[in-house]
Every structure is written in C-alpha cells, then in structure tokens.
Motif scaffolding. Structure first.
Motif, short mmCIF file in Angstrom:
data_model
loop_
_atom_site.label_atom_id
_atom_site.label_comp_id
_atom_site.label_asym_id
_atom_site.label_seq_id
_atom_site.Cartn_x
_atom_site.Cartn_y
_atom_site.Cartn_z
N GLU A 210 36.79 37.68 44.48
CA GLU A 210 36.26 38.29 43.31
C GLU A 210 37.24 39.34 42.64
OE1 GLU A 210 32.32 40.87 42.00
OE2 GLU A 210 32.27 39.91 43.96
N LYS A 211 37.65 40.29 43.63
CA LYS A 211 38.90 41.30 43.31
C LYS A 211 39.92 40.57 42.62
CE LYS A 211 39.95 45.69 43.30
NZ LYS A 211 39.01 46.77 42.44
N ILE A 212 40.43 39.53 43.02
CA ILE A 212 41.72 38.91 42.74
C ILE A 212 41.27 38.34 41.07
CG2 ILE A 212 43.05 36.75 42.80
CD1 ILE A 212 43.11 37.00 45.67
N THR A 213 40.19 37.49 41.01
CA THR A 213 40.17 37.08 39.62
C THR A 213 39.70 38.14 38.87
OG1 THR A 213 37.44 36.92 40.25
CG2 THR A 213 39.06 35.01 40.74
N ASP A 214 39.43 39.43 39.20
CA ASP A 214 39.17 40.62 38.15
C ASP A 214 40.49 41.08 37.94
OD1 ASP A 214 37.50 42.49 36.78
OD2 ASP A 214 38.24 43.90 38.25
N GLU A 215 41.33 41.35 39.01
CA GLU A 215 42.42 42.15 38.67
C GLU A 215 43.43 41.26 37.82
OE1 GLU A 215 43.62 45.35 39.59
OE2 GLU A 215 41.27 45.95 39.85
N TYR A 216 43.57 40.02 38.28
CA TYR A 216 44.59 38.84 37.61
C TYR A 216 43.96 38.26 36.40
CZ TYR A 216 47.65 40.46 41.45
OH TYR A 216 48.48 41.13 42.40
N LYS A 217 42.93 38.78 35.94
CA LYS A 217 42.14 37.98 34.91
C LYS A 217 42.93 37.52 33.67
CE LYS A 217 39.86 41.95 32.81
NZ LYS A 217 40.14 43.04 33.78
N GLU A 218 43.93 38.59 33.28
CA GLU A 218 44.94 38.10 32.18
C GLU A 218 45.85 37.03 32.56
OE1 GLU A 218 46.68 41.48 30.75
OE2 GLU A 218 44.98 42.67 30.12
N VAL A 219 46.13 37.25 33.81
CA VAL A 219 47.21 36.09 34.13
C VAL A 219 46.42 34.73 34.39
CG1 VAL A 219 48.78 35.08 36.14
CG2 VAL A 219 48.46 37.77 35.66
N LEU A 220 45.33 34.83 35.17
CA LEU A 220 44.50 33.67 35.09
C LEU A 220 44.03 33.04 33.69
CD1 LEU A 220 42.06 34.62 38.30
CD2 LEU A 220 44.41 33.18 38.18
N ALA A 221 43.80 33.73 32.73
CA ALA A 221 43.46 33.33 31.13
C ALA A 221 44.74 32.69 30.87
CB ALA A 221 43.20 34.59 30.33
N GLU A 222 46.13 33.20 31.08
CA GLU A 222 47.09 32.44 30.53
C GLU A 222 47.20 31.05 31.27
OE1 GLU A 222 49.32 32.82 28.17
OE2 GLU A 222 48.59 34.89 27.65
N LEU A 223 46.93 31.06 32.52
CA LEU A 223 46.77 29.55 33.13
C LEU A 223 45.82 28.74 32.77
CD1 LEU A 223 47.67 31.32 36.73
CD2 LEU A 223 49.38 29.88 35.68
N LYS A 224 44.81 29.18 32.51
CA LYS A 224 43.50 28.36 32.09
C LYS A 224 43.81 27.73 30.79
CE LYS A 224 39.31 27.32 32.74
NZ LYS A 224 38.58 26.46 34.13
N LYS A 225 44.64 28.22 29.93
CA LYS A 225 45.17 27.62 28.91
C LYS A 225 45.72 26.36 29.07
CE LYS A 225 45.63 32.04 26.48
NZ LYS A 225 46.75 33.04 25.50
N ARG A 226 46.29 26.25 29.93
CA ARG A 226 47.17 25.07 30.27
C ARG A 226 46.76 24.45 31.58
NH1 ARG A 226 51.46 25.05 26.57
NH2 ARG A 226 52.23 27.16 26.08
N GLU A 227 45.23 24.21 31.73
CA GLU A 227 44.77 23.63 33.05
C GLU A 227 44.98 22.25 33.04
OE1 GLU A 227 39.94 23.94 34.60
OE2 GLU A 227 40.24 24.12 32.74
N LYS A 228 45.07 21.54 32.18
CA LYS A 228 45.61 20.12 32.24
C LYS A 228 46.53 19.93 33.14
CE LYS A 228 46.22 16.03 29.29
NZ LYS A 228 46.63 15.54 28.02
N ASN A 229 47.78 20.89 32.96
CA ASN A 229 48.89 20.52 33.75
C ASN A 229 49.21 21.73 34.65
OD1 ASN A 229 49.06 19.68 30.71
ND2 ASN A 229 50.77 18.75 31.68
#
Length: 394
Positions: A210-229
């Motif tokens: 939970e802490k990782i997904t919160d603290e790194y939410k901006e990084v994960l959001a960038e990755l989510k944009k490219r979820e297909k690849n």
C-alpha cells in the motif's frame, strides 16, 4: 563462443537504497541454483570479485558479537561516483550458447545531477530494477524527515527518468517494444512475518504494498499509460534473512543510524538459525529471464502468424535494407531486424539453454510477489512453449 547475446538491465534507486547490495544478494543466491535446473549462472572476471566482497560484508554484519542490535547499513555517499556494471553469464554446462545480462548500477544522484549519463543507460535497457529501501519507506515518520538531508528513496526524481525510458521505447507509436520494471523492496524481512520477541505488531507486508503504490503513485501512473507494453511486478527479497529493523538513532551525519536485531528464524531446510539467511534474492533474475523468454516466444508467434504490426515491420525492414544496400553493399539486414524486433534473439536458438531458462523461471517462489500490470507479458503458456521448441528443432 559464437552464440552469445547481450542485454542490459538498468538499476534505479536513490543513494544508499540498496542497489549494490541487491546485486550481491542476487549473485549469492543464484550461484547455487545450477543443479536445480541445469542453468549455469556465473559472473564475468570483472564482476565476481566486487560481488563476493558485497556478500562477505553482509555475512560479516550478522556475525558481529552483539546480543541486541547491529547497525549494518551505513553506506558511504559518493555523489561523483561513476556507474558500475556487473555481467551475469547465463548458460548451461554444454556451453553452446549464452546470454550475457549486464546490470548497470548507477549512482542515485544521477537522477537529479547527471541525467544524460542515466539516459544513456536507459536507452539500452528493456528491463529495469527499482530498489526501494523498505525500512525508510515504512519508518521515516519515526524520525524527523528534515534531519535526513537526502532520503534514499526518490520517487519524484524517479518519475522523470521512467517517463524518458517509456517515451524512448514506446513513443511515436512504437508498439513492437515491451518493457519490464521489477520493483524490489529490500530489507523486507521486518514486514513479511512476525518473530519471537518482536513487539512491533503493526508491521505487515500488505502495508508495504500500500505504501509503495502511494509513495510511487506518479511513477506508477506513467507506467499505467503504457500498460499494453509494460509489465510491472513487485518482487520482495530478504537481503539478510533473520535480521529485522528495530529503531533509528541520531548521528553526526545527516542520515540517522539504523539499528537492527538478529532474530531466530528458519533457513531453507527448516533448521532454526540466527543472522545471515537471505531468501528469494533470485526472484528479480527469474522474472527478468522469464520476461525475455516470453517475449521471444511471442515474437516467434507473431512471425508465424503475421498481423498488421508485423506486416508494417517487414515492409520497413525490406525498404530500409534495399535503400542501405544501395549505399553500403555489405549492409546486414539482421542488424536492422534486431532493432525492430528486440526480443527475437535474446536466447540463441539453442534448445538446451532455452529449456534451462524455462525450468529456472518456473521455479520462482511467488509468495509475496505482486503483479501491478502487464500480467499477459509474463504469462507462461506450456503448449505455446513446446510448439516453440519444435520449431527450433526443424
């Protein structure tokens, strides 16, 4: 040896986050796995000595004659340090083919101080490892943040690096590239299970995720944009084993001292032990090799059953080859294909190596592993694999 392919893995994380220690742990545990699958994992002559030194340092930490606390993690800060490369030679006893997997450990300060050098590594890496200092992630509120001049985890600086990486490989409609990010929480022992004598009952692994997904939410959001690849997986490792965090204490340096306790736990064969007993340190390597192998199989399938994307690639290759050969008669078509099909030859078409990699990656202990996205890019399909092997034999 003629059949040697090379790939690069980018190591990400702030200064002192545990990138070098993580590589030592991967080396230490992976070196014992040859008899398990037939895969031989060695390091080149330039990497072996430094990695052994890292392992010996970790062993020494847990052998101190202290009854209550130890303080193993006072890493020197080297803002002007250069990158360090460690090459793992992935092969078999037959030595007919080999994959050289080079992990590039860059100074954490490059994310803010020397981005061009960092980006030069990023453009060569289809896989990356992000080391997260789990203790700092979970416990920094127990010590005044302003007293820490530089935190080891740097999620905000990391976002820009990840965005550049994604844009380079996947921008402008580059749909034939695929990437893997292994998020590796190091020093995770404290949060995986309870120990006798541990009075910190609020610690648990679900809170870490939970802490990782919160603290790194901006990084994960960038990755989510490219979820297909892009595949993203959290692979926790126990760097030392039966050693858990206890408390911070102020120090003359800006970053506080961290105190750890040795606790009684279990080794892999079930015997009770204190101190150094790393576990699951091979997980990042298993997931990286699995990702590369799955992409090679998928690449072969696309070649057998062309879709629109592959037709476009073929057209580009044919056009560029004809054009380049008019200028340079000796131009090699295969070099262009490697650029456009980056996974088609990760593992040389040598059945023994591919079978060994398949078995090795099948042996991962997935306890605690969390796939955040891109599961299909890591999914193992036995019928497809056996069909792939048959095609190699023709």
């Amino acid at each position: 040896m003629n059949n040697v392919t090379e790939r690069t893995v980018m190591m990400l994380g702030g200064r002192g986050a545990g990138k070098s220690t993580l590589l030592g742990s991967i080396f230490d545990q992976s070196a014992t796995l040859e008899n398990e699958t037939g895969l031989r994992i060695k390091t080149d002559q330039y990497s072996t000595g430094p990695l052994i030194q890292k392992v010996e340092t970790m062993r020494a930490v847990t052998q101190q004659k202290l009854t209550d606390t130890i303080n193993p993690f006072e890493f020197p800060r080297r803002p002007n340090a250069d990158k360090e490369s460690y090459t793992f030679e992935i092969g078999t006893s037959k030595q007919n083919a080999r994959l050289d997997l080079t992990f590039v450990d860059m100074p954490g300060g490059w994310m803010s101080d020397d981005k061009p050098k960092l980006y030069d590594v990023a453009i060569k890496s289809h896989a990356a490892i992000l080391a997260i200092d789990t203790v700092e992630l979970m416990e920094q509120n127990s010590y005044p943040t302003e007293a820490m001049s530089e935190l080891r985890n740097q999620p905000k600086q990391l976002r820009e690096t990840v965005k550049f990486w994604l844009d380079h490989f996947l921008g402008d409609g580059k749909e034939s590239n695929f990437l893997l990010l292994c998020i590796v929480p190091v020093k995770i022992e404290t949060y995986l299970r309870s120990y006798a004598g541990d009075n910190k009952n609020s610690r648990n692994y679900a809170a870490v995720i939970e802490k990782i997904t919160d603290e790194y939410k901006e990084v994960l959001a960038e990755l989510k944009k490219r979820e297909k690849n892009v595949a993203v997986v959290i692979t926790p490792i126990e760097t030392l084993g039966n050693v858990i965090w206890d408390h911070y204490e102020s120090a003359s340096m800006a970053y506080p001292k961290e105190f750890f306790r040795r606790v009684e736990g279990s080794t892999e064969n079930g015997r009770k032990a204190f101190g150094y007993c790393p576990h699951n340190c091979d997980l990042p390597l298993r997931y990286i090799l699995n990702f590369f192998l799955i992409q090679q199989i998928r690449s072969e399938v696309l070649e057998r059953e062309p879709n629109k994307l592959e037709s476009i690639i073929d057209s580009v290759v044919n056009y560029m080859t004809n054009l380049m050969q008019k200028i340079f008669p000796d131009f090699n078509r295969s070099k262009l294909e490697r650029i456009l099909r980056p996974f088609s030859d990760v593992f040389s078409p040598e059945r023994t190596l591919i079978n060994a990699v398949w078995e090795f990656t099948n042996g991962a202990d997935n306890t605690g592993v969390t796939i955040l996205q891109g599961e299909r890019l890591m999914t193992r399909d036995k019928p497809l694999f056996h069909d792939f092997i048959k095609r190699l034999e023709k």
